[in-house]
Design a protein around this motif. Structure first.
Motif, PDB file in Angstrom:
ATOM      1  N   LEU A 146       0.833  -1.209   0.000  1.00  0.00           N
ATOM      2  CA  LEU A 146       0.000   0.000   0.000  1.00  0.00           C
ATOM      3  C   LEU A 146       0.867   1.258   0.000  1.00  0.00           C
ATOM      4  CD1 LEU A 146      -2.781  -0.983   2.588  1.00  0.00           C
ATOM      5  CD2 LEU A 146      -3.054  -0.744   0.100  1.00  0.00           C
ATOM      6  N   ALA A 147       1.955   1.232   0.772  1.00  0.00           N
ATOM      7  CA  ALA A 147       2.843   2.389   0.842  1.00  0.00           C
ATOM      8  C   ALA A 147       3.513   2.665  -0.490  1.00  0.00           C
ATOM      9  CB  ALA A 147       3.899   2.167   1.922  1.00  0.00           C
ATOM     10  N   SER A 148       3.599   1.665  -1.354  1.00  0.00           N
ATOM     11  CA  SER A 148       4.266   1.819  -2.645  1.00  0.00           C
ATOM     12  C   SER A 148       3.341   2.342  -3.733  1.00  0.00           C
ATOM     13  CB  SER A 148       4.861   0.464  -3.086  1.00  0.00           C
ATOM     14  OG  SER A 148       5.763  -0.029  -2.112  1.00  0.00           O
ATOM     15  N   LEU A 149       2.068   2.468  -3.429  1.00  0.00           N
ATOM     16  CA  LEU A 149       1.105   2.944  -4.432  1.00  0.00           C
ATOM     17  C   LEU A 149       1.196   4.459  -4.604  1.00  0.00           C
ATOM     18  CD1 LEU A 149      -2.127   0.999  -3.386  1.00  0.00           C
ATOM     19  CD2 LEU A 149      -0.693   0.531  -5.392  1.00  0.00           C
ATOM     20  N   PRO A 150       0.921   4.961  -5.824  1.00  0.00           N
ATOM     21  CA  PRO A 150       0.744   6.406  -5.983  1.00  0.00           C
ATOM     22  C   PRO A 150      -0.420   6.870  -5.107  1.00  0.00           C
ATOM     23  CG  PRO A 150       0.917   5.301  -8.112  1.00  0.00           C
ATOM     24  CD  PRO A 150       0.776   4.216  -7.079  1.00  0.00           C
ATOM     25  N   GLN A 151      -0.384   8.119  -4.691  1.00  0.00           N
ATOM     26  CA  GLN A 151      -1.377   8.612  -3.733  1.00  0.00           C
ATOM     27  C   GLN A 151      -2.810   8.414  -4.212  1.00  0.00           C
ATOM     28  OE1 GLN A 151      -0.505   9.828  -0.599  1.00  0.00           O
ATOM     29  NE2 GLN A 151      -2.691   9.499  -0.280  1.00  0.00           N
ATOM     30  N   HIS A 152      -3.077   8.672  -5.492  1.00  0.00           N
ATOM     31  CA  HIS A 152      -4.454   8.553  -5.975  1.00  0.00           C
ATOM     32  C   HIS A 152      -4.937   7.106  -5.947  1.00  0.00           C
ATOM     33  CE1 HIS A 152      -2.227   7.620  -9.681  1.00  0.00           C
ATOM     34  NE2 HIS A 152      -3.323   7.000 -10.093  1.00  0.00           N
ATOM     35  N   LEU A 181       1.822   4.424   6.751  1.00  0.00           N
ATOM     36  CA  LEU A 181       2.324   4.178   5.403  1.00  0.00           C
ATOM     37  C   LEU A 181       3.378   5.209   5.002  1.00  0.00           C
ATOM     38  CD1 LEU A 181      -0.971   3.224   3.493  1.00  0.00           C
ATOM     39  CD2 LEU A 181       0.744   1.707   4.498  1.00  0.00           C
ATOM     40  N   ALA A 182       3.213   6.441   5.474  1.00  0.00           N
ATOM     41  CA  ALA A 182       4.206   7.471   5.174  1.00  0.00           C
ATOM     42  C   ALA A 182       5.549   7.108   5.814  1.00  0.00           C
ATOM     43  CB  ALA A 182       3.722   8.827   5.688  1.00  0.00           C
ATOM     44  N   GLU A 183       5.515   6.584   7.030  1.00  0.00           N
ATOM     45  CA  GLU A 183       6.747   6.161   7.699  1.00  0.00           C
ATOM     46  C   GLU A 183       7.387   4.983   6.964  1.00  0.00           C
ATOM     47  OE1 GLU A 183       6.011   5.356  11.789  1.00  0.00           O
ATOM     48  OE2 GLU A 183       5.251   7.368  12.238  1.00  0.00           O
ATOM     49  N   ILE A 184       6.551   4.055   6.522  1.00  0.00           N
ATOM     50  CA  ILE A 184       7.054   2.897   5.787  1.00  0.00           C
ATOM     51  C   ILE A 184       7.696   3.343   4.478  1.00  0.00           C
ATOM     52  CG2 ILE A 184       6.324   0.834   4.508  1.00  0.00           C
ATOM     53  CD1 ILE A 184       4.169   0.482   6.727  1.00  0.00           C
ATOM     54  N   ARG A 185       7.044   4.270   3.809  1.00  0.00           N
ATOM     55  CA  ARG A 185       7.562   4.781   2.537  1.00  0.00           C
ATOM     56  C   ARG A 185       8.926   5.433   2.742  1.00  0.00           C
ATOM     57  NH1 ARG A 185       3.533   7.936   1.738  1.00  0.00           N
ATOM     58  NH2 ARG A 185       2.164   6.235   1.070  1.00  0.00           N
ATOM     59  N   GLU A 186       9.079   6.114   3.850  1.00  0.00           N
ATOM     60  CA  GLU A 186      10.336   6.795   4.151  1.00  0.00           C
ATOM     61  C   GLU A 186      11.436   5.787   4.499  1.00  0.00           C
ATOM     62  OE1 GLU A 186      13.050   9.872   4.845  1.00  0.00           O
ATOM     63  OE2 GLU A 186      11.039   9.965   3.960  1.00  0.00           O
ATOM     64  N   ARG A 187      11.076   4.783   5.253  1.00  0.00           N
ATOM     65  CA  ARG A 187      12.066   3.808   5.722  1.00  0.00           C
ATOM     66  C   ARG A 187      12.375   2.729   4.683  1.00  0.00           C
ATOM     67  NH1 ARG A 187      11.647   0.019  11.208  1.00  0.00           N
ATOM     68  NH2 ARG A 187      13.730  -0.866  11.044  1.00  0.00           N
ATOM     69  N   GLY A 188      11.376   2.386   3.877  1.00  0.00           N
ATOM     70  CA  GLY A 188      11.562   1.318   2.898  1.00  0.00           C
ATOM     71  C   GLY A 188      11.372  -0.069   3.466  1.00  0.00           C
ATOM     72  N   ILE A 189      10.954  -0.141   4.706  1.00  0.00           N
ATOM     73  CA  ILE A 189      10.706  -1.408   5.402  1.00  0.00           C
ATOM     74  C   ILE A 189       9.391  -1.270   6.173  1.00  0.00           C
ATOM     75  CG2 ILE A 189      11.473  -2.942   7.262  1.00  0.00           C
ATOM     76  CD1 ILE A 189      13.192  -3.286   4.904  1.00  0.00           C
ATOM     77  N   ALA A 190       8.579  -2.329   6.159  1.00  0.00           N
ATOM     78  CA  ALA A 190       7.335  -2.325   6.926  1.00  0.00           C
ATOM     79  C   ALA A 190       7.440  -3.316   8.078  1.00  0.00           C
ATOM     80  CB  ALA A 190       6.151  -2.690   6.037  1.00  0.00           C
ATOM     81  N   ILE A 191       6.993  -2.897   9.248  1.00  0.00           N
ATOM     82  CA  ILE A 191       6.998  -3.772  10.414  1.00  0.00           C
ATOM     83  C   ILE A 191       5.616  -3.741  11.041  1.00  0.00           C
ATOM     84  CG2 ILE A 191       7.953  -4.154  12.731  1.00  0.00           C
ATOM     85  CD1 ILE A 191      10.555  -2.894  11.710  1.00  0.00           C
ATOM     86  N   GLU A 192       5.105  -4.886  11.375  1.00  0.00           N
ATOM     87  CA  GLU A 192       3.818  -4.930  12.086  1.00  0.00           C
ATOM     88  C   GLU A 192       3.939  -5.846  13.290  1.00  0.00           C
ATOM     89  OE1 GLU A 192       1.469  -7.590  12.347  1.00  0.00           O
ATOM     90  OE2 GLU A 192       1.644  -8.791  10.522  1.00  0.00           O
ATOM     91  N   HIS A 193       3.390  -5.365  14.396  1.00  0.00           N
ATOM     92  CA  HIS A 193       3.431  -6.120  15.640  1.00  0.00           C
ATOM     93  C   HIS A 193       2.028  -6.602  15.994  1.00  0.00           C
ATOM     94  CE1 HIS A 193       7.574  -5.051  16.318  1.00  0.00           C
ATOM     95  NE2 HIS A 193       7.287  -3.763  16.270  1.00  0.00           N
ATOM     96  N   ARG A 194       1.780  -7.876  15.825  1.00  0.00           N
ATOM     97  CA  ARG A 194       0.533  -8.517  16.263  1.00  0.00           C
ATOM     98  C   ARG A 194      -0.712  -7.861  15.664  1.00  0.00           C
ATOM     99  NH1 ARG A 194       1.169  -8.424  22.613  1.00  0.00           N
ATOM    100  NH2 ARG A 194       1.707  -6.273  22.112  1.00  0.00           N
TER     101      ARG A 194
END
Length: 257
Positions: A146-152, A181-194
């Protein structure tokens, strides 16, 4: 292994020079870079141009660029690629390194579909399967996609839709999801806890194709009994490398994050 043919090796060395630089090369540059005799370079360039692997640059006399034959070979290679098969291969390599469950998933509307999976050998491990569909906003692979999608495109997928919770930790508020998603886009890594499983945390990275488009995500899932900040850092590096390796196998060249 049989004997390598020197002339073929040199011709391929010339073609591989075009993987870097501005896309054009002259005979003197090839001679200098490969430390080959000028006559040999001239003959190789002439042969490659005759077979349409190279073409002269009209506005730059003496310079060459890749020809249509290289494009045709690359296109045929891309046609033969199987994302699921390549994903399974790389997932296996990553799992052998960390001994945790590894997934590769793609995005379909607001869900992710797992197309490859390799299990951990631990007695306590994540129960899942290739082909399973989950809400994207509840998973690390989904949030990465989702973070990799264009905004629209992102807006079209989440505006006016209910974000169902899979656990008490799931993000169900659109504004909170956008911030994450903005944080993920900036970091390039996604983390989810539970967020998709109350007993599991995951880390994911994007997988790109030859055009640089994010076409999948690779994740590592770990039961909370084996999770720690140190483990998170270690797995973030590993998942990034695994995603990069899969991207390369799909024809992507650098600049993944």
């Amino acid at each position: 292994m049989g004997r390598l043919v020197p002339a073929v090796t040199r011709a391929l060395d010339i073609l591989e020079l075009f993987l870097a630089g501005d896309g054009t090369l002259s005979a003197p540059e090839v001679t200098r870079k490969l430390q080959l005799p000028r006559t040999t370079v001239h003959e190789l360039l002439t042969t490659l141009a005759a077979r349409s692997y190279l073409v002269p640059v009209p506005e730059q006399p003496g310079r060459y660029r890749l020809g249509v034959r290289t494009y045709q070979l690359g296109s045929r290679y891309a046609e033969q690629l199987d994302l699921a098969a390549e994903g399974q291969r790389v997932a296996r390599e990553v799992a052998e390194t960390c001994d945790e469950t590894v997934h590769v998933a793609i995005l379909e509307d607001t869900d992710v579909i797992y197309i490859a999976k390799v299990d951990s050998t631990h007695a306590v491990r994540m129960v899942s399967a290739a082909g399973r569909r989950l809400p994207a906003h509840c998973t690390s692979v989904g949030k990465m996609l989702l973070a990799s999608l264009p905004q629209h495109e992102l807006d079209a997928r989440i505006d006016g839709r209910e974000l169902a919770a899979m656990t008490p930790n799931s993000l169900t508020d659109p504004d909170e999801l956008r911030a994450a998603l903005a944080e993920i886009r900036e970091r390039g890594i996604a983390i989810e806890h539970r967020e998709s499983n109350p007993d599991v945390s995951c880390v994911a990275a994007p997988v790109r194709d030859s055009a640089g488009r994010v076409v999948a995500a690779l994740s590592i899932s770990v039961p909370m009994i084996r999770w720690s900040e140190e483990r998170e850092t270690e797995l973030a590096e590993l998942v990034a490398k695994g995603a990069d390796d899969l991207s390369v196998s799909l024809g992507h060249r650098g600049g993944v994050r």
